[in-house]
Design an enzyme around this catalytic site. Structure first.
Site, PDB file in Angstrom:
ATOM      1  N   GLY A  39       0.886  -1.165   0.000  1.00 55.92           N
ATOM      2  CA  GLY A  39       0.000   0.000   0.000  1.00 55.92           C
ATOM      3  C   GLY A  39       0.920   1.210   0.000  1.00 55.92           C
ATOM      4  CG  ASP A 247      11.407  -6.193  -6.419  1.00 59.32           C
ATOM      5  OD1 ASP A 247      10.698  -5.494  -7.180  1.00 59.32           O
ATOM      6  OD2 ASP A 247      10.944  -6.815  -5.447  1.00 59.32           O
ATOM      7  CG  ASP A 253       5.453   3.581  -2.407  1.00 57.48           C
ATOM      8  OD1 ASP A 253       4.874   4.560  -2.916  1.00 57.48           O
ATOM      9  OD2 ASP A 253       5.022   2.421  -2.475  1.00 57.48           O
TER      10      ASP A 253
END
Ligand code: ADP
Length: 304
Positions: A39, A247, A253
């Site tokens: 999230g 990755d 974020d």
């Protein structure tokens, strides 16, 4: 250090890996699966907490194990979770991510309790935590709640950082005027500005459109190329830090969390962007979103 308020989503990402993605009606054998806290809101709060910020998170989870795990992870990394609402009868937001051997993915997300991060919840909760200086918000909760949070922050004289992800096609001008810093990646900038961003000129023009709508600063994150800062004073490119990327989940974020931390420490925009570039570069060398977020010492040693 000034306090950062993060308002946004908390999701449990369920990642399933298979050699190839199934077609409609098809079953394929998978190779493995993992549960990862995610999230955008939670990831950015987590990054800020790990980097030593005084951060508080607002958002909603369900009364379930996913929600408890998300809250525990944030708390263990120094984020104040006291005001996260646990909603009875709701499930924690979830994303099911199918990844093939070439790292292509298909994602289904279910907002779940994130849909309850609405104006009534913010009206009730925000007055208890008005001692923050920076609002960091994304767009994985209801848009009217995002706009409400921005309105309230501005009215109280706080600084607003909007990470416009997932990007809407444009934002209301009265909201744009209240944003101090907006941080789209290249494709988000294209949607927001309704402008092609497949060249540096296009990116600068797109960013210029956002400035003309009243945003204070545009910081365009550009993957391994780094980040471009555009403001009324001009523009400046900050080269990405060279690393072996493994990755890139959560890179944006990490960048946003790190940027907010340095600004809250009273550092200049230049210093904050350099720090965010380095922090996000470390995050792409590791798997996962929250699991890949670096500690302050790691970032400082990369920058030496
Ligand atoms: P998002 O994850 O939101 O798509 P970006 O891909 O633009 O955002 O990445 C955010 C930031 O992460 C970049 O501005 C950069 O600082 C860092 N970053 C991303 N990919 C790499 C990479 N391969 N090498 C070094 N830094 C990277």
């Amino acid at each position: 250090m000034k306090k950062i308020l993060v308002i946004g989503s908390l999701n449990m990402d369920i990642q399933v890996t298979a050699d190839r993605l199934p077609g409609v009606g098809e079953t394929v054998l998978g190779t493995d699966y993992s549960y990862n806290c995610g999230g955008k809101g939670a990831n950015q709060a987590f990054a800020a907490g790990r980097l030593g910020a005084d951060a508080v998170m607002l958002g909603c989870v369900g009364q379930d194990e996913f929600g408890r795990t998300l809250i525990r992870g944030l708390k263990d990394n120094g984020v104040c979770t006291d005001y996260i609402s646990v909603r009875e009868g709701k499930d924690t937001g979830t994303a099911v991510i199918l990844v093939d051997s070439l790292a292509n993915n298909s994602i289904v997300t279910i907002a779940g309790a994130n849909g309850s991060c609405d104006i009534p919840y913010l009206e009730k909760t925000e007055p208890q935590i008005m001692d923050y200086e920076y609002l960091l918000v994304q767009m994985e909760i209801p848009p009217d709640a995002v706009f409400y949070a921005i309105d309230q922050a501005k009215e109280a004289g706080k600084a607003v950082i909007l990470n416009p992800a997932p990007a809407p096609v444009g934002l209301p001008e009265e909201i744009m005027r209240k944003i101090d810093i907006i941080t789209p990646n290249e494709s988000e900038l294209a949607r927001l500005s309704r402008h092609k961003t497949d060249s540096l000129d296009g990116i600068m023009e797109g960013a210029g459109k956002l400035l003309s709508q009243g945003v204070g600063h545009v910081i365009v994150t550009m993957g391994d190329k780094g980040a471009l800062w555009v403001s009324q004073e001009g523009c400046r490119m900050f080269e990405g830090t060279r690393v072996d990327a493994l990755d890139t989940t959560g890179a944006g974020d990490c960048f946003n969390g790190a940027l907010a931390v340095k600004l809250a420490e009273g550092k200049s925009m230049e210093e904050a962007i350099c720090f965010a570039n380095a922090a996000a570069a470390i995050s792409v060398t590791r798997k996962g979103a929250q699991a890949s977020m670096p500690f302050k010492e790691e970032v400082l040693s990369l920058m030496q």
